[in-house]
Design an enzyme around this catalytic site. Structure first.
Site, PDB file in Angstrom:
ATOM      1  N   ARG A  91       0.778  -1.227  -0.132  1.00 35.12           N
ATOM      2  CA  ARG A  91      -0.050  -0.127  -0.232  1.00 35.12           C
ATOM      3  C   ARG A  91       0.757   1.272   0.088  1.00 35.12           C
ATOM      4  NH1 ARG A  91      -4.942  -0.877   3.951  1.00 35.12           N
ATOM      5  NH2 ARG A  91      -5.644   1.008   2.850  1.00 35.12           N
TER       6      ARG A  91
ATOM      7  N   SER B 169      -8.100  11.698   2.213  1.00 35.11           N
ATOM      8  CA  SER B 169      -7.613  10.590   3.312  1.00 35.11           C
ATOM      9  C   SER B 169      -7.526  11.007   4.753  1.00 35.11           C
ATOM     10  CB  SER B 169      -6.152   9.795   2.674  1.00 35.11           C
ATOM     11  OG  SER B 169      -5.578   9.192   3.812  1.00 35.11           O
TER      12      SER B 169
ATOM     13  N   ASP C 178     -15.567   2.953   2.288  1.00 33.08           N
ATOM     14  CA  ASP C 178     -15.448   1.549   2.359  1.00 33.08           C
ATOM     15  C   ASP C 178     -16.343   0.475   2.362  1.00 33.08           C
ATOM     16  OD1 ASP C 178     -12.824   1.989   3.450  1.00 33.08           O
ATOM     17  OD2 ASP C 178     -13.266   2.226   5.498  1.00 33.08           O
TER      18      ASP C 178
ATOM     19  N   ARG D 260      -9.901  -2.952  -4.759  1.00 34.21           N
ATOM     20  CA  ARG D 260     -11.274  -3.158  -4.776  1.00 34.21           C
ATOM     21  C   ARG D 260     -11.978  -2.956  -6.300  1.00 34.21           C
ATOM     22  NH1 ARG D 260     -12.195  -1.279   1.595  1.00 34.21           N
ATOM     23  NH2 ARG D 260     -11.169  -3.091   2.424  1.00 34.21           N
TER      24      ARG D 260
HETATM   25  C1  S3P Z   1      -9.559   5.088   7.838  1.00 32.86           C
HETATM   26  C2  S3P Z   1      -9.679   5.885   6.714  1.00 32.86           C
HETATM   27  C3  S3P Z   1      -9.786   5.648   5.551  1.00 32.86           C
HETATM   28  C4  S3P Z   1     -10.709   4.108   5.574  1.00 32.86           C
HETATM   29  C5  S3P Z   1      -9.925   3.084   6.358  1.00 32.86           C
HETATM   30  C6  S3P Z   1     -10.194   3.886   7.647  1.00 32.86           C
HETATM   31  C7  S3P Z   1      -9.270   5.819   9.137  1.00 32.86           C
HETATM   32  O1  S3P Z   1      -8.955   5.271   4.527  1.00 32.86           O
HETATM   33  O2  S3P Z   1     -10.740   3.638   4.306  1.00 32.86           O
HETATM   34  O3  S3P Z   1     -10.905   1.960   6.404  1.00 32.86           O
HETATM   35  O4  S3P Z   1      -9.543   5.222  10.135  1.00 32.86           O
HETATM   36  O5  S3P Z   1      -8.797   7.028   8.913  1.00 32.86           O
HETATM   37  P1  S3P Z   1      -8.094   6.597   3.828  1.00 32.86           P
HETATM   38  O6  S3P Z   1      -7.745   7.432   4.872  1.00 32.86           O
HETATM   39  O7  S3P Z   1      -6.883   5.780   2.854  1.00 32.86           O
HETATM   40  O8  S3P Z   1      -9.126   7.200   2.918  1.00 32.86           O
END
Ligand code: S3P
Length: 429
Positions: free
Chosen positions: A122, A167, A315, A346
């Site tokens: 990732r 994000s 998600d 995904r």
């Molecule tokens: C999350 C942020 C999201 C989400 C992940 C949990 C978090 O990811 O998809 O399951 O707890 O901050 P991204 O920050 O990559 O969008």
């Protein structure tokens, strides 16, 4: 472990308690560790991802007690973490990996951080770049901008940063680093991502404000321990919401679900598809909005999902693809290129598996197109060890013509260890 889900020939009825929110559970451990005093967390999510967070902080000298109905985090203060003796292992958890990097960048020790084979693929450049602008020294050991990361703790400066992608993990990594910086940190989001870090840090006494899409954190305040009741996770609730919508005659109540507006896109999409979902007893719990959801079997139609709503349901897109397959008409999902960088790709994996169970779907660079009005055939799908892929196809199995077999279904323990037990209990009521 493979798992078979057989079609259900009767309605699902009753009340189901959904486990605690994953994002908030992670943060409650992290912020509790950095606070002074003992943070008491109830309804914590005891799933693999959050256990990875606990184990990383234990390795840095934080005492975390797991009691029957709560977790106690004995905070060591912002400057009390100790150098871990071994590589910190974050398992499958992107949230642990990215958020903890922001903290580690500012410590007075060096350490190495890595996770499982999915984590090692990732993208980490998205945190390395802004943290480096703050003065952080982070090396991707294999020079591929992925973990393992070697983090050389150092003195940090505040930055004024505009987020190139929505994000919450990146935003939170910067904010956590900002706690240690010598001047304020400002982040501007073009499209808002989940704001649990902002809400929770405020509760811990941090000087953090949000104006429009801009967040400003002023360092210098210690964090003070607090009591946290974790709301039930809307991302986990989504599977049972979908089950109620799809299985004829169903009626399910899901109490205490977090409906933070930065997370509630799934509710809006279901409503726009004609789904019968009611929000009752709306209230606030430690800055987070919660409600009891009542969901009834509904006839759904396709929709277009794009733009600013995407981060609020990112998600849930695999599950929305399942709903779309049996809805009337076509569903188009756009602006969701971030799906390529989740626990698996995904977009590719959903389209591959949808085809295996008889659904016409096309992968696009930033989303997918799903032709509705179909029935799921039985078949074997590959979860690619992604918990959300496995749970999405489990829900499809409830209304398929024949059983759907899910490869490596034990990956559901990453976010929802009780998923199959709860599903079976409701199915056999
Ligand atoms: C999350 C942020 C999201 C989400 C992940 C949990 C978090 O990811 O998809 O399951 O707890 O901050 P991204 O920050 O990559 O969008």
């Amino acid at each position: 472990m493979n798992k078979s889900i057989s079609p259900l020939h009767h309605p699902m009825k009753g009340t189901i308690d959904i486990p605690g929110d994953k994002s908030i559970s992670h943060r409650s451990i992290m912020f509790g560790a950095l606070a002074s005093g003992t943070t008491e967390i109830t309804h914590f999510l005891k799933a693999e991802d959050c256990i990875s967070t606990i184990s990383c902080f234990r390795q840095m000298g934080v005492t975390i007690e797991e009691q029957e109905d709560c977790i106690l985090v004995h905070g060591v203060g912002l400057h009390g973490l100790k150098r871990p003796l071994m590589t910190l292992f974050t398992g499958n958890s992107g949230t642990t990996t990215r958020l903890i990097s922001g903290i580690l960048a500012a410590q007075q020790f060096d350490c190495t951080l890595t996770g499982d084979s999915s984590i090692e693929k990732r993208p980490m450049k998205r945190i390395i770049q802004p943290l480096s602008m703050m003065g952080a020294c982070i090396d991707s050991i294999h020079h591929n901008d992925c973990a393992p990361l070697f983090i050389h703790g150092t003195h940090l400066h505040g930055i004024d940063y505009t987020m190139p992608v929505a994000s919450a993990q990146v935003k939170s990594a910067i904010l956590l680093a900002g706690l240690y910086a010598d001047e304020p940190t400002t982040i501007t989001e073009l499209v808002p991502s989940r704001n649990h870090t902002e809400l929770m840090l405020k509760n811990y006494g941090c000087d953090i404000t949000t104006q429009g899409h801009t967040i400003t954190l002023k360092p210098g305040q210690p964090l003070n321990a607090c009591k946290i009741t974790v709301p039930s996770d809307i991302s986990s609730a989504a599977y049972f919401i979908a089950a109620a919508l799809l299985v004829p005659g169903s009626l399910l109540t899901l109490p205490n679900i977090g409906i933070n507006p930065t997370r509630d896109g799934i509710i809006h999409v279901i409503q726009s598809m004609g789904g019968n979902i009611e929000l009752k007893n709306k209230r606030l719990s430690a800055g987070e909005q919660i409600a009891d959801l009542v969901v009834r079997y509904s006839t759904l139609h396709g929709t277009v999902i794009e733009g600013d709503i995407i981060p609020t349901l990112i998600d849930e897109i695999p599950l929305i693809a399942i709903l779309s397959a049996v809805s009337k008409g076509t569903t188009i999902i756009r602006d969701a290129a971030e799906l390529h960088y989740k626990e698996c790709d995904r977009i590719e994996v959903m389209v591959e598996n949808l085809k295996k169970v008889g659904i016409h779907a096309t992968a696009e660079s930033d989303g997918m197109i799903i032709e509705g009005s179909h029935h799921f055939e039985g078949g074997m799908i590959n979860s690619y060890h992604d918990h959300r892929i496995a749970m999405s196809f489990a829900i499809a199995g409830l209304i398929a013509k024949a059983p759907i077999h899910i490869m490596d279904a034990d990956c559901i323990s990453i976010s929802y260890p009780e998923f199959f037990t709860s599903l079976e209990q409701l199915a056999h009521k």
